[in-house]
Design a protein around this motif. Structure first.
Motif, PDB file in Angstrom:
ATOM      1  N   GLY A   1      27.381  54.266  48.967  1.00  0.00           N
ATOM      2  CA  GLY A   1      28.718  53.702  49.083  1.00  0.00           C
ATOM      3  C   GLY A   1      28.765  52.198  48.920  1.00  0.00           C
ATOM      4  O   GLY A   1      29.747  51.551  49.276  1.00  0.00           O
ATOM      5  N   ILE A   2      27.689  51.620  48.370  1.00  0.00           N
ATOM      6  CA  ILE A   2      27.610  50.172  48.175  1.00  0.00           C
ATOM      7  C   ILE A   2      27.872  49.876  46.701  1.00  0.00           C
ATOM      8  O   ILE A   2      26.984  50.061  45.854  1.00  0.00           O
ATOM      9  CB  ILE A   2      26.236  49.631  48.611  1.00  0.00           C
ATOM     10  N   THR A   3      29.056  49.437  46.391  1.00  0.00           N
ATOM     11  CA  THR A   3      29.420  49.179  44.993  1.00  0.00           C
ATOM     12  C   THR A   3      29.723  47.711  44.718  1.00  0.00           C
ATOM     13  O   THR A   3      29.652  47.267  43.573  1.00  0.00           O
ATOM     14  CB  THR A   3      30.650  50.023  44.605  1.00  0.00           C
ATOM     15  N   GLU A   4      30.045  46.970  45.752  1.00  0.00           N
ATOM     16  CA  GLU A   4      30.340  45.538  45.599  1.00  0.00           C
ATOM     17  C   GLU A   4      29.215  44.737  46.252  1.00  0.00           C
ATOM     18  O   GLU A   4      29.037  44.768  47.456  1.00  0.00           O
ATOM     19  CB  GLU A   4      31.682  45.194  46.252  1.00  0.00           C
ATOM     20  N   TYR A   5      28.427  44.036  45.431  1.00  0.00           N
ATOM     21  CA  TYR A   5      27.311  43.261  45.964  1.00  0.00           C
ATOM     22  C   TYR A   5      26.905  42.181  44.956  1.00  0.00           C
ATOM     23  O   TYR A   5      27.183  42.274  43.757  1.00  0.00           O
ATOM     24  CB  TYR A   5      26.116  44.169  46.263  1.00  0.00           C
ATOM     25  N   GLU A   6      26.230  41.200  45.499  1.00  0.00           N
ATOM     26  CA  GLU A   6      25.663  40.117  44.683  1.00  0.00           C
ATOM     27  C   GLU A   6      24.154  40.294  44.638  1.00  0.00           C
ATOM     28  O   GLU A   6      23.517  40.559  45.667  1.00  0.00           O
ATOM     29  CB  GLU A   6      26.010  38.765  45.312  1.00  0.00           C
ATOM     30  N   ILE A   7      23.571  40.178  43.452  1.00  0.00           N
ATOM     31  CA  ILE A   7      22.116  40.207  43.324  1.00  0.00           C
ATOM     32  C   ILE A   7      21.612  38.766  43.469  1.00  0.00           C
ATOM     33  O   ILE A   7      21.793  37.932  42.582  1.00  0.00           O
ATOM     34  CB  ILE A   7      21.670  40.805  41.978  1.00  0.00           C
ATOM     35  N   VAL A   8      21.003  38.474  44.612  1.00  0.00           N
ATOM     36  CA  VAL A   8      20.542  37.115  44.916  1.00  0.00           C
ATOM     37  C   VAL A   8      19.266  36.788  44.163  1.00  0.00           C
ATOM     38  O   VAL A   8      19.069  35.681  43.656  1.00  0.00           O
ATOM     39  CB  VAL A   8      20.312  36.955  46.438  1.00  0.00           C
TER      40      VAL A   8
ATOM     41  N   GLY B   1      12.474  45.204  42.734  1.00  0.00           N
ATOM     42  CA  GLY B   1      13.314  45.095  43.917  1.00  0.00           C
ATOM     43  C   GLY B   1      14.451  44.135  43.674  1.00  0.00           C
ATOM     44  O   GLY B   1      14.283  43.108  43.000  1.00  0.00           O
ATOM     45  N   TRP B   2      15.619  44.480  44.189  1.00  0.00           N
ATOM     46  CA  TRP B   2      16.778  43.584  44.161  1.00  0.00           C
ATOM     47  C   TRP B   2      17.049  43.081  45.578  1.00  0.00           C
ATOM     48  O   TRP B   2      17.151  43.881  46.518  1.00  0.00           O
ATOM     49  CB  TRP B   2      18.025  44.319  43.677  1.00  0.00           C
ATOM     50  N   HIS B   3      17.180  41.781  45.721  1.00  0.00           N
ATOM     51  CA  HIS B   3      17.674  41.185  46.961  1.00  0.00           C
ATOM     52  C   HIS B   3      19.184  41.125  46.813  1.00  0.00           C
ATOM     53  O   HIS B   3      19.710  40.339  46.013  1.00  0.00           O
ATOM     54  CB  HIS B   3      17.064  39.796  47.136  1.00  0.00           C
ATOM     55  N   VAL B   4      19.878  41.974  47.561  1.00  0.00           N
ATOM     56  CA  VAL B   4      21.326  42.081  47.403  1.00  0.00           C
ATOM     57  C   VAL B   4      22.044  41.588  48.655  1.00  0.00           C
ATOM     58  O   VAL B   4      21.512  41.651  49.764  1.00  0.00           O
ATOM     59  CB  VAL B   4      21.759  43.526  47.075  1.00  0.00           C
ATOM     60  N   LYS B   5      23.265  41.118  48.426  1.00  0.00           N
ATOM     61  CA  LYS B   5      24.106  40.642  49.526  1.00  0.00           C
ATOM     62  C   LYS B   5      25.497  41.243  49.357  1.00  0.00           C
ATOM     63  O   LYS B   5      26.056  41.255  48.252  1.00  0.00           O
ATOM     64  CB  LYS B   5      24.187  39.120  49.508  1.00  0.00           C
ATOM     65  N   THR B   6      26.031  41.774  50.459  1.00  0.00           N
ATOM     66  CA  THR B   6      27.362  42.382  50.438  1.00  0.00           C
ATOM     67  C   THR B   6      28.337  41.564  51.291  1.00  0.00           C
ATOM     68  O   THR B   6      27.913  40.787  52.147  1.00  0.00           O
ATOM     69  CB  THR B   6      27.313  43.824  50.966  1.00  0.00           C
ATOM     70  N   ASP B   7      29.612  41.765  51.059  1.00  0.00           N
ATOM     71  CA  ASP B   7      30.631  41.048  51.844  1.00  0.00           C
ATOM     72  C   ASP B   7      30.848  41.680  53.216  1.00  0.00           C
ATOM     73  O   ASP B   7      31.193  41.004  54.184  1.00  0.00           O
ATOM     74  CB  ASP B   7      31.960  41.016  51.085  1.00  0.00           C
ATOM     75  N   THR B   8      30.661  42.994  53.304  1.00  0.00           N
ATOM     76  CA  THR B   8      30.832  43.711  54.563  1.00  0.00           C
ATOM     77  C   THR B   8      29.525  44.412  54.924  1.00  0.00           C
ATOM     78  O   THR B   8      28.703  44.705  54.048  1.00  0.00           O
ATOM     79  CB  THR B   8      31.955  44.756  54.449  1.00  0.00           C
TER      80      THR B   8
ATOM     81  N   THR C   1       5.713  60.429  41.670  1.00  0.00           N
ATOM     82  CA  THR C   1       5.886  60.059  43.068  1.00  0.00           C
ATOM     83  C   THR C   1       6.782  58.830  43.087  1.00  0.00           C
ATOM     84  O   THR C   1       6.342  57.725  42.749  1.00  0.00           O
ATOM     85  CB  THR C   1       4.526  59.753  43.726  1.00  0.00           C
ATOM     86  N   ARG C   2       8.067  59.011  43.433  1.00  0.00           N
ATOM     87  CA  ARG C   2       9.055  57.936  43.378  1.00  0.00           C
ATOM     88  C   ARG C   2       9.788  57.855  44.715  1.00  0.00           C
ATOM     89  O   ARG C   2      10.146  58.881  45.285  1.00  0.00           O
ATOM     90  CB  ARG C   2      10.088  58.182  42.261  1.00  0.00           C
ATOM     91  N   PHE C   3      10.018  56.653  45.188  1.00  0.00           N
ATOM     92  CA  PHE C   3      10.773  56.493  46.432  1.00  0.00           C
ATOM     93  C   PHE C   3      11.505  55.165  46.442  1.00  0.00           C
ATOM     94  O   PHE C   3      11.155  54.225  45.712  1.00  0.00           O
ATOM     95  CB  PHE C   3       9.865  56.622  47.659  1.00  0.00           C
ATOM     96  N   MET C   4      12.515  55.087  47.292  1.00  0.00           N
ATOM     97  CA  MET C   4      13.235  53.845  47.532  1.00  0.00           C
ATOM     98  C   MET C   4      12.722  53.221  48.831  1.00  0.00           C
ATOM     99  O   MET C   4      12.316  53.927  49.755  1.00  0.00           O
ATOM    100  CB  MET C   4      14.743  54.086  47.637  1.00  0.00           C
ATOM    101  N   TYR C   5      12.801  51.907  48.871  1.00  0.00           N
ATOM    102  CA  TYR C   5      12.253  51.125  49.972  1.00  0.00           C
ATOM    103  C   TYR C   5      13.285  50.043  50.280  1.00  0.00           C
ATOM    104  O   TYR C   5      13.696  49.308  49.371  1.00  0.00           O
ATOM    105  CB  TYR C   5      10.932  50.533  49.486  1.00  0.00           C
ATOM    106  N   VAL C   6      13.741  49.966  51.529  1.00  0.00           N
ATOM    107  CA  VAL C   6      14.807  49.029  51.875  1.00  0.00           C
ATOM    108  C   VAL C   6      14.362  48.150  53.051  1.00  0.00           C
ATOM    109  O   VAL C   6      13.998  48.665  54.108  1.00  0.00           O
ATOM    110  CB  VAL C   6      16.116  49.759  52.242  1.00  0.00           C
ATOM    111  N   LEU C   7      14.397  46.829  52.846  1.00  0.00           N
ATOM    112  CA  LEU C   7      14.063  45.869  53.891  1.00  0.00           C
ATOM    113  C   LEU C   7      15.317  45.066  54.224  1.00  0.00           C
ATOM    114  O   LEU C   7      15.706  44.165  53.468  1.00  0.00           O
ATOM    115  CB  LEU C   7      12.954  44.917  53.422  1.00  0.00           C
ATOM    116  N   PRO C   8      15.985  45.369  55.343  1.00  0.00           N
ATOM    117  CA  PRO C   8      17.235  44.675  55.677  1.00  0.00           C
ATOM    118  C   PRO C   8      16.990  43.352  56.403  1.00  0.00           C
ATOM    119  O   PRO C   8      16.250  43.286  57.372  1.00  0.00           O
ATOM    120  CB  PRO C   8      17.929  45.676  56.604  1.00  0.00           C
ATOM    121  N   PHE C   9      17.610  42.287  55.906  1.00  0.00           N
ATOM    122  CA  PHE C   9      17.578  41.008  56.607  1.00  0.00           C
ATOM    123  C   PHE C   9      18.680  40.963  57.663  1.00  0.00           C
ATOM    124  O   PHE C   9      18.538  40.355  58.713  1.00  0.00           O
ATOM    125  CB  PHE C   9      17.808  39.848  55.632  1.00  0.00           C
ATOM    126  N   SER C  10      19.806  41.609  57.334  1.00  0.00           N
ATOM    127  CA  SER C  10      20.967  41.651  58.221  1.00  0.00           C
ATOM    128  C   SER C  10      21.820  42.826  57.776  1.00  0.00           C
ATOM    129  O   SER C  10      21.430  43.592  56.881  1.00  0.00           O
ATOM    130  CB  SER C  10      21.769  40.347  58.117  1.00  0.00           C
TER     131      SER C  10
END
Length: 381
Positions: free
Chosen positions: A235-242, A165-172, A193-202
Motif C-alpha cells: 500500500g506504499i505508492t507515494e514515496y521519495e527514493i533518497v 536496495g532503495w532508501h525510501v521516504k514517505t510522507d505518512t 532463492t529470493r526475498f525482501m529485506y526491510v530496515l526501518p529508520f522510522s
C-alpha cells in the motif's frame, strides 16, 4: 623504493577493521603501515548489519538496533525471538569516519590513494606495485578479490548474494520502526532463492532491498521492479527514493586460504572471510580481524593462519543444495525459522555452537536435501 612493515592492498571493511585493531592495541606503534586504495572513503556506499549479544567496539557508530524482526515464507509469518541478541545496523560512511579518525592519531599509519596492480612474495619481503609507484613490505594483507579463482573450478559451487536496495521516504507512516523484515520469502521465487529485506529508520523511512542467493545477477530493472511491486503490495505508492545501493557478495566454500603465502595473507572476501552460507560479512570480518591481530603478535607464517572447521562443511552442503536446486532456499530458511526462535540459529551462523547445538539446528532443515548433498559429496558426484 619505500619499505613498510605492513601494507594493506585495499582498504575495505576487512582491511580497515584489521588496521583499526592494530592501532588501538598499542602493540604496533613502532611499525610502519601503509593502506593502498583508490577509494577515499568519503561516501556512504553501503550498509552493514549484524546480530550481537553484549557490547562491541563498534557500538558508538550503530545507527539502529532492533530486538525482534519479521520472518515470512509463502505459508506463514512470525516475529522472531532474539532472546538477548540485537540486530544492529551501521552505515558505511559512519564506519569509515570512525576508523579513519582513529588512524589519523597514529603517525606510523599512512593512506595512499593508488591502485594496486600487482604484488609478489619474494621470500625476504613482498613487492607491491601500484599505478603510481612500487613498495616493499615485510607482510602484505590483500583484500582485492579475484573472481577468477572460484570461477576457474567446479569442486566448490559459487553463488552470489546480490541485491539492490532503495532508501525510501514517505510522507505518512508506512513502516514499523521497531521491527525490520529479516527475510520475506512470500514474494514470487521464479526458480531462485529470493526475498525482501526491510530496515526501518522510522515510520516514514526505510531501506527496502531485493536480495537473491543465486548464480546469476539480474538486469537492474528487474530488481527495481520487484522493489516497486513490493511497496505497492504494502500500500506504499507515494514515496521519495533518497538513495540506492547495489551489491554482489560471493558465497562459496572455495579454499581461498590456500593462496596465502608466508608473507601474504588474503583477507575479506579475497580470503574467504564472507560467511559462505549467508553472504553476511561484518560479523565474520570482525572476528577474523581480531584473530589476525592476535596471530601476528606471536607468529610469522601466514600459511598457518587458517584452520578449516566443521562449519566450513555445513556451509558447503547448503551451497551444494542451492547450486543444484536454487528454488529450495525458501523452504530451507522457512524450516529453520518456523518456530520463531532465532537465537540458536544466530549462534550457529556465528560458528559458536557445540555439536549437539549444531544438530538441533540442522534437524530443523529438510533432511532429504542434506542427506542427498552429503552422499553426493562422499561419492564425489
Amino acid at each position: 623504493m619505500k619499505h613498510y612493515h605492513y601494507i594493506f592492498a585495499g582498504a575495505g571493511l576487512s582491511g580497515l577493521m584489521t588496521v583499526y585493531r592494530m592501532a588501538i592495541s598499542g602493540r604496533f606503534n613502532d611499525a610502519s603501515i601503509l593502506l593502498l586504495d583508490t577509494d577515499t572513503k568519503k561516501e556512504n556506499d553501503r550498509t552493514w548489519c549484524f546480530w550481537q549479544r553484549g557490547i562491541t567496539i563498534w557500538d558508538d557508530i550503530i545507527l539502529r538496533h532492533w530486538n525482534t524482526a519479521l520472518f515470512a515464507s509463502q505459508n506463514f509469518r512470525t516475529d522472531l525471538d532474539f532472546d538477548g541478541y540485537e540486530y544492529n545496523m551501521i552505515r558505511g560512511i559512519d564506519f569509515y569516519n570512525f576508523v579513519l579518525a582513529e588512524l589519523k592519531k597514529h603517525s606510523n599509519i599512512a593512506f595512499a590513494h593508488q591502485k594496486v596492480t600487482d604484488f609478489a612474495d619474494l621470500g625476504m619481503h613482498v613487492l607491491v606495485k601500484t599505478d603510481v609507484e612500487s613498495y616493499t613490505c615485510n607482510k602484505l594483507f590483500n583484500s582485492i578479490y579475484n573472481p577468477a579463482l572460484p570461477a576457474s573450478q567446479k569442486k566448490y559451487p559459487l553463488l552470489q548474494q546480490h541485491f539492490i536496495g532503495w532508501h525510501v521516504k514517505t510522507d505518512t507512516p508506512a513502516f514499523n520502526a521497531h521491527k525490520p523484515t529479516f527475510m520475506d520469502f512470500s514474494i514470487v521465487q521464479k526458480g531462485n532463492t529470493r526475498f525482501m529485506y526491510v530496515l526501518p529508520f522510522s515510520g516514514t523511512e526505510a531501506i527496502v532491498e531485493y536480495t537473491l542467493f543465486s548464480k546469476d545477477l539480474l538486469a537492474i530493472a528487474e530488481y527495481e521492479e520487484a522493489i516497486k511491486q513490493y511497496l505497492t503490495d504494502k500500500g506504499i505508492t507515494e514515496y521519495e527514493i533518497v538513495d540506492k545501493e547495489r551489491g554482489s557478495i560471493p558465497m562459496t566454500s572455495y579454499k581461498f586460504w590456500e593462496h596465502n603465502t608466508k608473507n601474504i595473507l588474503n583477507i575479506g572476501s579475497a580470503g574467504g572471510w564472507t560467511k559462505a552460507s549467508t553472504g553476511y560479512t561484518f560479523k565474520n570480518a570482525d572476528k577474523k580481524s581480531r584473530e589476525v591481530v592476535h596471530f601476528i603478535q606471536s607468529q610469522n607464517d601466514f600459511t598457518k593462519f587458517y584452520k578449516k572447521n566443521k562449519f566450513w562443511g555445513y556451509d558447503l552442503l547448503l551451497l551444494d543444495i542451492l547450486a543444484r536446486k536454487n528454488h529450495k532456499g525458501s523452504a530451507i530458511f522457512a524450516a529453520m525459522f518456523k518456530n520463531g526462535k532465532a537465537a540458536p540459529i544466530f549462534k550457529f551462523l556465528d560458528e559458536e555452537t557445540t555439536l549437539s547445538e549444531d544438530l538441533a539446528v540442522i534437524s530443523k532443515c529438510p533432511k532429504g536435501l542434506f542427506i542427498n548433498a552429503l552422499l553426493r559429496r562422499m561419492l564425489n558426484l
